[in-house]
Every structure is written in structure tokens, then in C-alpha cells.
Enzyme design. Structure first.
Site, PDB file in Angstrom:
ATOM      1  N   ASP A 144     -13.603 -18.577  -6.640  1.00  0.00           N
ATOM      2  CA  ASP A 144     -13.309 -17.342  -5.897  1.00  0.00           C
ATOM      3  C   ASP A 144     -14.571 -16.659  -5.415  1.00  0.00           C
ATOM      4  O   ASP A 144     -14.512 -15.562  -4.858  1.00  0.00           O
ATOM      5  CB  ASP A 144     -12.449 -16.382  -6.720  1.00  0.00           C
ATOM      6  CG  ASP A 144     -13.185 -15.770  -7.895  1.00  0.00           C
ATOM      7  OD1 ASP A 144     -14.045 -16.464  -8.475  1.00  0.00           O
ATOM      8  OD2 ASP A 144     -12.896 -14.615  -8.258  1.00  0.00           O
TER       9      ASP A 144
ATOM     10  N   SER B  25     -10.114 -17.374 -10.841  1.00  0.00           N
ATOM     11  CA  SER B  25     -11.562 -17.574 -10.809  1.00  0.00           C
ATOM     12  C   SER B  25     -11.910 -19.028 -11.116  1.00  0.00           C
ATOM     13  O   SER B  25     -11.571 -19.923 -10.383  1.00  0.00           O
ATOM     14  CB  SER B  25     -12.242 -16.601 -11.769  1.00  0.00           C
ATOM     15  OG  SER B  25     -13.639 -16.633 -11.601  1.00  0.00           O
TER      16      SER B  25
ATOM     17  N   ASP C  44     -17.111 -15.136  -6.731  1.00  0.00           N
ATOM     18  CA  ASP C  44     -17.714 -13.911  -7.260  1.00  0.00           C
ATOM     19  C   ASP C  44     -18.925 -14.224  -8.139  1.00  0.00           C
ATOM     20  O   ASP C  44     -19.613 -13.305  -8.582  1.00  0.00           O
ATOM     21  CB  ASP C  44     -16.691 -13.038  -7.992  1.00  0.00           C
ATOM     22  CG  ASP C  44     -16.129 -13.664  -9.251  1.00  0.00           C
ATOM     23  OD1 ASP C  44     -16.358 -14.863  -9.491  1.00  0.00           O
ATOM     24  OD2 ASP C  44     -15.426 -12.949 -10.003  1.00  0.00           O
TER      25      ASP C  44
ATOM     26  N   ASP D 118     -18.459 -20.305  -7.678  1.00  0.00           N
ATOM     27  CA  ASP D 118     -17.234 -20.678  -8.374  1.00  0.00           C
ATOM     28  C   ASP D 118     -16.070 -20.534  -7.390  1.00  0.00           C
ATOM     29  O   ASP D 118     -16.263 -20.083  -6.256  1.00  0.00           O
ATOM     30  CB  ASP D 118     -17.047 -19.854  -9.647  1.00  0.00           C
ATOM     31  CG  ASP D 118     -16.824 -18.384  -9.399  1.00  0.00           C
ATOM     32  OD1 ASP D 118     -17.205 -17.895  -8.315  1.00  0.00           O
ATOM     33  OD2 ASP D 118     -16.274 -17.701 -10.284  1.00  0.00           O
TER      34      ASP D 118
END
Length: 583
Positions: free
Chosen positions: A328, A172, A330, A326
Site C-alpha cells: 500500500d 498493507s 506507506d 510495501d
């Protein structure tokens, strides 16, 4: 390995045994060289080796996350292969039909299925293929994403393909040196309302036990082929699920978007254009995935300076809105221009402000639906609960993390203050920074057509429900032992007042009185309604303090004074908490 080696010979033997079992020449050579230096008396090498073998990287509800490197306390192929073996064993034990002729078949005769995704961090694709190889050898039908794609695409796919398990290889927003392993369960491994959610207890404990029993990598079966690489259209399939029909409205808002060197840029830009936005400028310096994140000190849109390039582009293009995913994708951060027209500054909205805006829109969308529930984590603002009550909707507070929020029965919208929003739970049962970015942009465009702004809605909510001002004190530590020590000190001697108001309630969240599951943390409430929650971060070496003050606002003209007073009070509480925690 479950215990750390106690003597130098034990440490060296453990390192040599690990290297002998490591299928990756890079980490094998890294560890062999480090072991040789330690054996030759290099104190720095020995300290490094001892740190890598200080225990075993623990699998929990956040899966795995650590720095890349050799050894059991790092992310590497040995750790991933053993994690995949333990996870496959858990799926077979949970959903397999023991009467079937072949392993990997459910009681309904359908094969057990897994979906594996990955981001663009170092070794993410390698870890994903290793996982696919282990799952396939275990008899689980495995679908591998065709390329590095956002986490929400994987979370959607777990539900869309009726998979028993989903794995997303990502760290992440962690530093570039890290990687991680996030797990979702679905299909026949969990109850229908939890399909496609991140794992919670007892699955984390059971998977950890099966990982511990996996044994050396040399004994873990791995298929050389046999898994299915999904077609490149899977990204478009996700977009059609989130936005079933392209918008027929030509939206005039000018947007600046940054994926922050992550994997969300193409998907988010396509989603925004599908929603009718023709003017979407992607920050060129951060548009392509880059695992080294060269333009940001820390690839987290919450961190100071992370949005500098996006804001610079917004000023140059006279944009109306900045959206930042961000790495990734999500989560999403939102920045808006300050009042005053051209030349005015920009302000990044707090996660609670975006949460309230999307909650307000969700409440209007769900009007008349008696089964709709709005939810947020305990560390998020209490404003969403008041919005829900005013709309005649149910509201639920959960523990921190979308593994809890996504499980709320009847969920219509959920959020957490750390920039995570679930605006389409029927599609993605997790936070989704792409659909949330679209939802914010659409709301801003609809308000523009009415001559209003996102800030106008925040002002109206403050007048209707009181000004809910939030802030955070995060204490990053090098020694993880400091976190429980600070928590224990605060639990033993909590402050008697905060921000000039008497503390009237101290709740130990390890034995909560609210019906929530126990969790590490402390909740304090003052006589004037100020709330403070102190808890360790679940993904970073931090102790986090979440602050909220609430002030009545009789009319809009009183807002500037109320905001100034709230800002001053929050700053005072931060100082007082810092003193109480010894920082």
C-alpha cells in the site's frame, strides 16, 4: 455477536443466522456449505466453523485486519458494513450539529465529509463501495477514490478535503489472504494538530461500541448512489502537494523501484521523475498490482527474499539505489551497493539506518527553527535523539505506531524502525513510503555530487554519536495465547544480564515511568547502554524483541571492529532472549 457459541447447536444456529444476513453470495454460499458439512459430522468443518465464530473481530487503533472469509472473525461484507455503520454513527455523534435540520452538518454549516480509499487486494473495492454506501445513507458527504491508490494518497486527502473521517481498505504488507480497514479522523472530529492522523483511544473504543450496536446488516441503510467518485487527477494533486514544483535538477542516479505487486508503482515512479530522476527502472515482474503477490512468499520488504528480484535488476543495470514500497506504499525499504564497485554485493539498510539518514537531513533543513521536533517510536534507535540534540532541536519519543508519532506537536520529521517515515507532516500526517523514497533518492544524489554516499553519512554519524546497532527477534505464533504467556514469564523473571552486561533497569510499559501512555511491553536497560524492548505486534501474531547496542567510535578507522563486535553482541543477546522466552 459478542460471545462465542458454546454448544454445537448454538454454533450451527449462529452460522445460519450469519449466512441469512450476508449480502455477499460468495461468502454466504461458503458459510452455508461449511455449516452443512459441520452438521453432517465433519470434524474439520466444525473446527473451521468454531474458529470463524470464536468471537468478533475487534476494532482497535489499527482498525480491522484479518483473513478474508465468512463469519465474524474474518474480513467480509457483513463485518465491513457494520464497521461503516458504527464509524458513521461516531462521526455524527462527534461532529454533527444537533440543531441542524438535516443530519451530516457541522456547527459551521458545512456538510460532514468522508474520504474512502482502497488498495488492489481481493474485495478492497467492494468494501470501499459498501463503506461509501453506508456513509452516504447516514448523511455524510462521501468522496470515493477513483481507483486503487496508495495509502498516503488517502491520508493526504483527509487533510486536503477537510474530511471528518478517512477509511483506507488495505491489509498493507499482510499475507495475500488478508484484508483490513484503517481509519483516520480529521475535520471537526479531532483537535487541529491530530487532523488526518490514525485513530487512538478513546475513539477506537467508542467506534467499537457503536459497531457492536449496529445490529444486523439488513437493518443498516445503504445508498444506491449519491457519493462522489474523485477525478483521476487526485493522484497528481497528491504529488503536487508532496513536491510543489518539479525539480529543475537533472539527477543522474540510476534507480530500481519495486511496488511489490502493490498500488504504489505508478505514483512512486511519477514522484521520482517529478524530483528529477530520469533513470527509474520499475521491476517488471512486480510492477502491476496483483492481490496474489505471486513472486514473493510474503509481501513485506522486511522479509528475507522479498527484494531478490529488485536486487537482481539492480545488478543487471548497475544501479545506484534500490527502493521498495510495501503493497500500500506507506513504507519504503532501501538497498545500497556495498563498497567495491561493479560486482560487489548489495545491502538492505535497516529501518533505523534510513531513519537516521532522513533525520540527519531533516535536522539540517530545520536548523534555526526553535519549534521543530524530531520524533520516533520507543522501539526505534536512540540515535535520532542524539542527532536532534546536536542540532539544537527538540526530540520526542512516542509509543509504537504512526498514530502516535504523527500527533507530536511541532513535528518536522518522524519515523519508526519498521520502514515507516514521515518527511512531510504538513502534507501527510502519517508514514508515506512515496515521499520518503523521493527524500532518500534526493539525499543519495546530492551526496553523489559531493563524492559521498549514504554509507559515508552513516559512518560519520557513528563517529559523532556512537555506533547504534539494532536488530530484532520476532517470534511468530499460531496460538495467540502464547504471546501474553511469554510476556508474563519475562516480566516475572527478567534476565539479570544481557550480552555480558548487567541489567540495571526493568520497566513495565503497562505502567511506564517516562510519561508515555501505558502499553503492553517491557523495556530493559543494561549497564553498558544496551536496550531491549519486548512487546506484542499490533498487526501480526508475533512477539517482537527490539535490540540496540551502542558503542563509542573514536575514529572512522575503528568502525569495522566496532561493527563486528556489535554484530556479535546482538547475536548473543538474541540467543539469550530466545532462551528466556523458551524458543
Amino acid at each position: 455477536m459478542t460471545t462465542a457459541p458454546r454448544t454445537e447447536p448454538e454454533l450451527l444456529d449462529a452460522a445460519r443466522a450469519w449466512a441469512a444476513d450476508d449480502p455477499d453470495p460468495a461468502t454466504r454460499d461458503e458459510l452455508t456449505a461449511l455449516t452443512a458439512r459441520a452438521a453432517a459430522g465433519d470434524d474439520a468443518a466444525r473446527a473451521d466453523l468454531a474458529d470463524r465464530f470464536a468471537g468478533t473481530l475487534q476494532f482497535g487503533t489499527a482498525g480491522l485486519r484479518a483473513a478474508l472469509g465468512a463469519g465474524p472473525m474474518r474480513m467480509n461484507r457483513v463485518v465491513v458494513l457494520r464497521a461503516a455503520a458504527g464509524l458513521a454513527a461516531h462521526v455524527l455523534a462527534t461532529a454533527d450539529d444537533p440543531t441542524a435540520d438535516d443530519p451530516g452538518t457541522g456547527a459551521d454549516g458545512r456538510p460532514l465529509r468522508a474520504v474512502v480509499g482502497y488498495d488492489a487486494r481481493h474485495d478492497s473495492d467492494v468494501f470501499a463501495r459498501d463503506t461509501a454506501a453506508v456513509f452516504t445513507a447516514a448523511g455524510i458527504e462521501t468522496l470515493l477514490m477513483p481507483s486503487a491508490l496508495p495509502t498516503p494518497v488517502l491520508a493526504w486527502a483527509v487533510r486536503a478535503f477537510e474530511a471528518e473521517v478517512g477509511v483506507m481498505v488495505t491489509a498493507s504488507h499482510n499475507p495475500p489472504a488478508d484484508n483490513g480497514y484503517k481509519v483516520y479522523l480529521g475535520g471537526r472530529t479531532v483537535a487541529p494538530e491530530a487532523r488526518g492522523c490514525q485513530i487512538v483511544a478513546p475513539h477506537d473504543r467508542l467506534i467499537a461500541e457503536r459497531i457492536a450496536a449496529a445490529g444486523p446488516v439488513a437493518g443498516i441503510p445503504r445508498a444506491g448512489s449519491g457519493w462522489t467518485v474523485l477525478p483521476g487527477t487526485v493522484e497528481e494533486d497528491y504529488l503536487r502537494a508532496v513536491l510543489p514544483e518539479p525539480s529543475r535538477t537533472a539527477r543522474v542516479l540510476r534507480l530500481v523501484l519495486t511496488p511489490m505487486h502493490g498500488v504504489g508503482g505508478r505514483t512512486a515512479a511519477q514522484a521520482l521523475r517529478r524530483a528529477g530522476f530520469a533513470d527509474v527502472h520499475v521491476v517488471a515482474e512486480q510492477a502491476e498490482p496483483d492481490p496474489d503477490f505471486p513472486t514473493v512468499a510474503f509481501p513485506n520488504p522486511e522479509e528475507p527474499g522479498a527484494l531478490d528480484l529488485a536486487l537482481e535488476a539492480a545488478r543487471a543495470r548497475d544501479a545506484d539505489l534500490v527502493l521498495a514500497n510495501d503493497p500500500d506504499a506507506d513504507r519504503v525499504a532501501v538497498a545500497v551497493p556495498e563498497p567495491g564497485g561493479a560486482g560487489a554485493g548489495w545491502r538492505m539498510l535497516r529501518g533505523d539506518e534510513v531513519g537516521a539518514l532522513l533525520g540527519h537531513a531533516a535536522a539540517a533543513r530545520c536548523a534555526g527553527r526553535g519549534d521543530a521536533v524530531l520524533a520516533n517510536s520507543i522501539v526505534s534507535s536512540r540515535l535520532l535523539g542524539r542527532i536532534a540534540a546536536a542540532a539544537g532541536l527538540a526530540h520526542q519519543e512516542t509509543l509504537t505506531g504512526f498514530k502516535w508519532i504523527a500527533r507530536v506537536p511541532g513535528l518536522a520529521y518522524g519515523y519508526e524502525e519498521a520502514l515507516g517515515y514521515c518527511v512531510a507532516p504538513e502534507v501527510v500526517r502519517d508514514k508515506d513510503g512515496i515521499s520518503a523514497a523521493v527524500a532518500v533518492a534526493v539525499l543519495a544524489d546530492e551526496l553523489r555530487a559531493q563524492g559521498r554516499t549514504l554509507q559515508d553519512v552513516l559512518d560519520e554519524l557513528a563517529v559523532a554519536h556512537g555506533l547504534h546497532a539494532t536488530d530484532q527477534l520476532s517470534i511468530r505464533v499460531a496460538d495467540l495465547g502464547r504471546i501474553p504467556a511469554m510476556s508474563a514469564a519475562l516480566r516475572d523473571a527478567p534476565p539479570t544480564a544481557l550480552g555480558g552486561s548487567e541489567v540495571v533497569q526493568v520497566e513495565d510499559l503497562t505502567s511506564p515511568a517516562t510519561g508515555l501512555p501505558p502499553t503492553e511491553g517491557l523495556r530493559l536497560l543494561t549497564r553498558d547502554g544496551t536496550r531491549v524492548i519486548v512487546r506484542p505486534s499490533g498487526t501480526e501474531p508475533k512477539l517482537k524483541c527490539y535490540l540496540e547496542v551502542v558503542a563509542p567510535v573514536p575514529e572512522r578507522a575503528a568502525l569495522p571492529a566496532a561493527r563486528a563486535a556489535a554484530t556479535e553482541q546482538l547475536a548473543r543477546i538474541r540467543r539469550e532472549l530466545g532462551t528466556a522466552l523458551g524458543v
